[in-house]
Every structure is written in C-alpha cells, then in structure tokens.
Design a protein around this motif. Structure first.
Motif, PDB file in Angstrom:
ATOM      1  N   VAL A 152       0.846  -1.191   0.000  1.00 35.97           N
ATOM      2  CA  VAL A 152       0.000   0.000   0.000  1.00 35.97           C
ATOM      3  C   VAL A 152       0.885   1.247   0.000  1.00 35.97           C
ATOM      4  CG1 VAL A 152      -1.738   1.270   1.326  1.00 35.97           C
ATOM      5  CG2 VAL A 152      -1.868  -1.225   1.153  1.00 35.97           C
ATOM      6  N   ASP A 153       0.495   2.217  -0.800  1.00 35.72           N
ATOM      7  CA  ASP A 153       1.280   3.439  -0.975  1.00 35.72           C
ATOM      8  C   ASP A 153       1.352   4.234   0.328  1.00 35.72           C
ATOM      9  OD1 ASP A 153       2.568   5.513  -2.716  1.00 35.72           O
ATOM     10  OD2 ASP A 153       0.809   6.654  -2.063  1.00 35.72           O
ATOM     11  N   ARG A 154       2.568   4.588   0.736  1.00 40.66           N
ATOM     12  CA  ARG A 154       2.754   5.297   1.997  1.00 40.66           C
ATOM     13  C   ARG A 154       2.111   6.685   1.975  1.00 40.66           C
ATOM     14  NH1 ARG A 154       6.080   4.432   6.341  1.00 40.66           N
ATOM     15  NH2 ARG A 154       6.287   6.251   7.714  1.00 40.66           N
ATOM     16  N   ALA A 155       2.161   7.348   0.852  1.00 40.99           N
ATOM     17  CA  ALA A 155       1.554   8.678   0.770  1.00 40.99           C
ATOM     18  C   ALA A 155       0.052   8.604   1.042  1.00 40.99           C
ATOM     19  CB  ALA A 155       1.820   9.301  -0.597  1.00 40.99           C
ATOM     20  N   PHE A 156      -0.605   7.567   0.538  1.00 36.97           N
ATOM     21  CA  PHE A 156      -2.032   7.385   0.821  1.00 36.97           C
ATOM     22  C   PHE A 156      -2.251   7.204   2.320  1.00 36.97           C
ATOM     23  CE2 PHE A 156      -5.026   3.975   1.951  1.00 36.97           C
ATOM     24  CZ  PHE A 156      -6.215   4.656   1.766  1.00 36.97           C
ATOM     25  N   VAL A 157      -1.441   6.354   2.951  1.00 33.30           N
ATOM     26  CA  VAL A 157      -1.607   6.075   4.377  1.00 33.30           C
ATOM     27  C   VAL A 157      -1.373   7.345   5.201  1.00 33.30           C
ATOM     28  CG1 VAL A 157      -0.720   4.760   6.338  1.00 33.30           C
ATOM     29  CG2 VAL A 157      -1.011   3.645   4.116  1.00 33.30           C
ATOM     30  N   GLU A 158      -0.350   8.101   4.874  1.00 33.54           N
ATOM     31  CA  GLU A 158      -0.090   9.333   5.616  1.00 33.54           C
ATOM     32  C   GLU A 158      -1.244  10.317   5.482  1.00 33.54           C
ATOM     33  OE1 GLU A 158       3.672  10.751   4.243  1.00 33.54           O
ATOM     34  OE2 GLU A 158       4.801   9.449   5.632  1.00 33.54           O
ATOM     35  N   GLY A 159      -1.810  10.427   4.298  1.00 31.08           N
ATOM     36  CA  GLY A 159      -2.961  11.304   4.115  1.00 31.08           C
ATOM     37  C   GLY A 159      -4.173  10.823   4.882  1.00 31.08           C
ATOM     38  N   PHE A 160      -4.367   9.505   4.926  1.00 32.49           N
ATOM     39  CA  PHE A 160      -5.489   8.925   5.656  1.00 32.49           C
ATOM     40  C   PHE A 160      -5.382   9.237   7.143  1.00 32.49           C
ATOM     41  CE2 PHE A 160      -7.085   5.429   8.245  1.00 32.49           C
ATOM     42  CZ  PHE A 160      -8.403   5.358   7.838  1.00 32.49           C
ATOM     43  N   VAL A 161      -4.183   9.084   7.700  1.00 31.70           N
ATOM     44  CA  VAL A 161      -3.979   9.293   9.138  1.00 31.70           C
ATOM     45  C   VAL A 161      -4.060  10.773   9.498  1.00 31.70           C
ATOM     46  CG1 VAL A 161      -2.314   9.079  11.033  1.00 31.70           C
ATOM     47  CG2 VAL A 161      -2.644   7.176   9.436  1.00 31.70           C
ATOM     48  N   ARG A 162      -3.439  11.640   8.715  1.00 31.42           N
ATOM     49  CA  ARG A 162      -3.348  13.050   9.064  1.00 31.42           C
ATOM     50  C   ARG A 162      -4.592  13.851   8.683  1.00 31.42           C
ATOM     51  NH1 ARG A 162       2.222  14.188   9.956  1.00 31.42           N
ATOM     52  NH2 ARG A 162       3.574  12.462   9.282  1.00 31.42           N
ATOM     53  N   GLY A 163      -5.338  13.392   7.701  1.00 28.13           N
ATOM     54  CA  GLY A 163      -6.449  14.174   7.174  1.00 28.13           C
ATOM     55  C   GLY A 163      -7.498  14.604   8.175  1.00 28.13           C
ATOM     56  N   PRO A 164      -7.944  13.714   9.107  1.00 28.24           N
ATOM     57  CA  PRO A 164      -9.044  14.096  10.001  1.00 28.24           C
ATOM     58  C   PRO A 164      -8.621  14.897  11.232  1.00 28.24           C
ATOM     59  CG  PRO A 164      -8.977  11.708   9.595  1.00 28.24           C
ATOM     60  CD  PRO A 164      -7.662  12.278   9.187  1.00 28.24           C
ATOM     61  N   LEU A 165      -7.333  15.257  11.336  1.00 33.60           N
ATOM     62  CA  LEU A 165      -6.857  15.948  12.524  1.00 33.60           C
ATOM     63  C   LEU A 165      -7.228  17.424  12.479  1.00 33.60           C
ATOM     64  CD1 LEU A 165      -3.256  14.427  12.802  1.00 33.60           C
ATOM     65  CD2 LEU A 165      -5.333  13.677  13.972  1.00 33.60           C
ATOM     66  N   ALA A 166      -7.533  17.978  13.661  1.00 36.01           N
ATOM     67  CA  ALA A 166      -7.761  19.413  13.784  1.00 36.01           C
ATOM     68  C   ALA A 166      -6.797  20.018  14.800  1.00 36.01           C
ATOM     69  CB  ALA A 166      -9.190  19.710  14.204  1.00 36.01           C
ATOM     70  N   GLY A 167      -6.447  19.255  15.832  1.00 34.52           N
ATOM     71  CA  GLY A 167      -5.526  19.718  16.857  1.00 34.52           C
ATOM     72  C   GLY A 167      -4.170  19.051  16.710  1.00 34.52           C
ATOM     73  N   ARG A 168      -3.311  19.316  17.679  1.00 34.54           N
ATOM     74  CA  ARG A 168      -1.952  18.793  17.638  1.00 34.54           C
ATOM     75  C   ARG A 168      -1.907  17.377  18.200  1.00 34.54           C
ATOM     76  NH1 ARG A 168       2.515  18.048  20.746  1.00 34.54           N
ATOM     77  NH2 ARG A 168       4.536  18.447  19.762  1.00 34.54           N
ATOM     78  N   VAL A 169      -1.226  16.495  17.502  1.00 32.20           N
ATOM     79  CA  VAL A 169      -0.913  15.154  17.988  1.00 32.20           C
ATOM     80  C   VAL A 169       0.606  15.064  18.081  1.00 32.20           C
ATOM     81  CG1 VAL A 169      -1.017  12.673  17.477  1.00 32.20           C
ATOM     82  CG2 VAL A 169      -2.982  14.144  16.967  1.00 32.20           C
ATOM     83  N   ALA A 170       1.111  14.483  19.173  1.00 34.58           N
ATOM     84  CA  ALA A 170       2.551  14.369  19.357  1.00 34.58           C
ATOM     85  C   ALA A 170       3.179  13.735  18.118  1.00 34.58           C
ATOM     86  CB  ALA A 170       2.858  13.530  20.591  1.00 34.58           C
ATOM     87  N   PRO A 171       4.237  14.337  17.572  1.00 34.45           N
ATOM     88  CA  PRO A 171       4.833  13.834  16.322  1.00 34.45           C
ATOM     89  C   PRO A 171       5.211  12.359  16.386  1.00 34.45           C
ATOM     90  CG  PRO A 171       5.737  15.986  16.845  1.00 34.45           C
ATOM     91  CD  PRO A 171       4.912  15.578  18.032  1.00 34.45           C
ATOM     92  N   GLY A 172       5.777  11.911  17.501  1.00 35.91           N
ATOM     93  CA  GLY A 172       6.148  10.502  17.618  1.00 35.91           C
ATOM     94  C   GLY A 172       4.949   9.592  17.563  1.00 35.91           C
ATOM     95  N   HIS A 173       3.851  10.004  18.198  1.00 41.42           N
ATOM     96  CA  HIS A 173       2.624   9.198  18.169  1.00 41.42           C
ATOM     97  C   HIS A 173       2.041   9.170  16.765  1.00 41.42           C
ATOM     98  CE1 HIS A 173      -0.978   7.231  19.501  1.00 41.42           C
ATOM     99  NE2 HIS A 173      -1.744   8.246  19.168  1.00 41.42           N
ATOM    100  N   LEU A 174       2.080  10.303  16.085  1.00 42.35           N
ATOM    101  CA  LEU A 174       1.552  10.359  14.725  1.00 42.35           C
ATOM    102  C   LEU A 174       2.330   9.423  13.806  1.00 42.35           C
ATOM    103  CD1 LEU A 174      -0.623  11.795  13.072  1.00 42.35           C
ATOM    104  CD2 LEU A 174       1.046  13.586  12.572  1.00 42.35           C
ATOM    105  N   GLU A 175       3.636   9.388  13.962  1.00 37.08           N
ATOM    106  CA  GLU A 175       4.448   8.489  13.151  1.00 37.08           C
ATOM    107  C   GLU A 175       4.130   7.032  13.462  1.00 37.08           C
ATOM    108  OE1 GLU A 175       7.016   7.166  10.284  1.00 37.08           O
ATOM    109  OE2 GLU A 175       6.212   9.179  10.621  1.00 37.08           O
ATOM    110  N   THR A 176       3.882   6.736  14.737  1.00 40.33           N
ATOM    111  CA  THR A 176       3.490   5.371  15.111  1.00 40.33           C
ATOM    112  C   THR A 176       2.180   4.982  14.442  1.00 40.33           C
ATOM    113  OG1 THR A 176       4.637   5.470  17.239  1.00 40.33           O
ATOM    114  CG2 THR A 176       2.846   3.868  17.040  1.00 40.33           C
TER     115      THR A 176
END
Length: 271
Positions: A152-176
C-alpha cells in the motif's frame, strides 16, 4: 499515570490471535476495553492508556487484520469484529466491561452492547459515526481503497492518518499511527471498509440500553453534530460531550481529557 504492557491473546476456536495492551491494577469494578477504529491498532489509544490513573484497569486490543494481529483471508464484517471482542472478554475472564469505541471501533462495540448487555456495563463512543454510507468522504475513500494493491502506498496512508486531525498530535505518536496503518494488507483495507459501508449501521444502534457517553470534536471533518444526534436519539440512556476545537482523532489530540472523562464515566454508579 499508569504503565502499559503488551500481551497477545490466543483465542483459539479458529479465531485470530490478537495483541492487546493492558494498564492499571485489578479491581472489583468493570474494566475499560478500548476498541480502535479502521486501519488503526491498540497504539491509537497509547496516550490515553498512559494518562489513566493506575487504579483504572484497561485493555486495548488490536483487531483482526490490523497491526500485528493475525489476518485471516475473510471475516471483516462488523459482526466478525464484535464476535472477536466477546471472545477476548472470555479469554481475559472479564464478565462485564465498559466498552470504549474509537471512530469506527464504536460499531463492533455498540453491536456487543446491544446484543450482549450482560457483558457490558457502559458504552463510550469517541468520534463514532452513526451512519457512514451517507458521507461523501467515506464513499470517496472507497473509490481509492477498492483499487489498492500491496504494498500500500505510503503517501495514501499518511494522508489517511493526518487528514481528520484538527488539533496537535505528538509527532512521535503520529508516526506510530502511520507505521501501524502501513501493516494492513490491501485486502484488509478493502474488506473492512466494504463491511462498514454495506452494513446497516442504523440497525447497530438498536437495543442499546446501557449507559452511553457520546464524545465528539466540533472540528471533526467527517462527523457532524446531526450525525451524533442520531446516536443520542437511538440510545435512551445517552449523553453528549463536545470537545471544542478537536477533530476526529480527539483521543490523540487531547488524551489527558479523554482519560479523565473515561475514568469518571467508569466510576459512575450503574443501575
């Protein structure tokens, strides 16, 4: 603040093995069981688990096909995830639990609450859709997911995870979260979303009589207040908490507040 330990449940009976996290001490009251959403794993709740008081016992499983759980060739309907959840309660020796569903993880959680009220002391829905097939964002996602191939394309996955965010999520947690979503085979992305879109989600709200807490971020790009009102209208003993300024992943954006709310809800007297 509690420590978090990782385990693996061997359910047997042809069911997949499921990793799970545990925190807190054993006690007399019903524990929390946190159920992650589509393409997540138990790591979605890791900040909340760490923010819970040590006196609160909590478990967070990874669902079949997700993260490091076994990924059978079939069985990705909401009913399959709900059956796994009951099997996990049996495996852990939990008679009754407060089920906490994050995003679409609230669908199997509410199925169990409606069908097995003897096993559920309360229900919490964190950014859980009442309906899904009516949402343009969900149908647009399906148009992409139905054509996915491995890897599965990583760019798709990153967009899926980051897209619904409105506030800050710890960068390390977001990468996890991205790394955990990358573990899903294309067929699990496809069949899990197909199951959610083809299931009558309104019907999964019937028969829920346990106390229910609905938590919604008012900047959620996927869920409207009207969608959440459908849950409140369908579930008699329910109430709404609004996280102002939070997006869809409110338990990642404000885990300390969510931990406080879960602790208070679990401690409330039950009828």
């Amino acid at each position: 603040m509690a420590g978090v330990t990782a385990h693996r449940a061997v359910l047997g009976g042809g069911r997949p093995d499921l990793p799970y996290a545990r925190t807190g001490r054993s006690g007399d009251g019903p524990p929390l069981v946190l159920v992650h959403g589509y393409a997540d794993s138990w790591w979605a709740f890791e900040p909340v688990l760490r923010a819970l008081p040590a006196a609160v016992r909590a478990y967070a499983p990874t669902q079949r096909g997700h993260g490091d759980a076994d990924a059978p060739e079939e069985g990705y309907l909401p009913e399959d995830f709900a059956d796994d959840l009951v099997a996990l309660l049996d495996h852990l020796g939990i008679e009754r639990a407060v089920l906490v569903g994050g995003s679409s993880g609230g669908v199997p959680a509410r199925l169990v609450a409606g069908r097995r009220p003897d096993r559920v002391a309360g229900l919490v829905l964190l950014g859980t859709p009442a309906l899904l097939a009516d949402k343009p964002a969900a149908t647009a996602l399906w148009e992409t997911v139905r054509t996915l191939e491995d890897p599965v394309d990583r760019a798709f996955v990153e967009g899926f995870v980051r897209g619904p965010l409105a506030g800050r999520v710890a960068p390390g947690h977001l990468e996890t979260l991205v790394e955990e979503s990358m573990k899903l085979p294309a067929r699990v992305w496809r069949e899990t979303l197909r199951g959610l879109l083809e299931t009558d989600l309104a019907a999964t709200l019937t028969g829920i009589l346990v106390p229910t807490l609905v938590v919604w971020g008012d900047r959620d790009p996927l869920l409207t207040r009207a969608d959440q009102q459908l849950i409140l209208d369908a579930v008699p003993d329910s109430r709404l908490l609004v996280h102002e300024g939070a997006g869809h992943l409110l338990y990642g954006e404000d885990p300390e507040r969510v931990a406080r709310e879960l602790t208070a809800f679990a401690a409330a007297p039950r009828g």
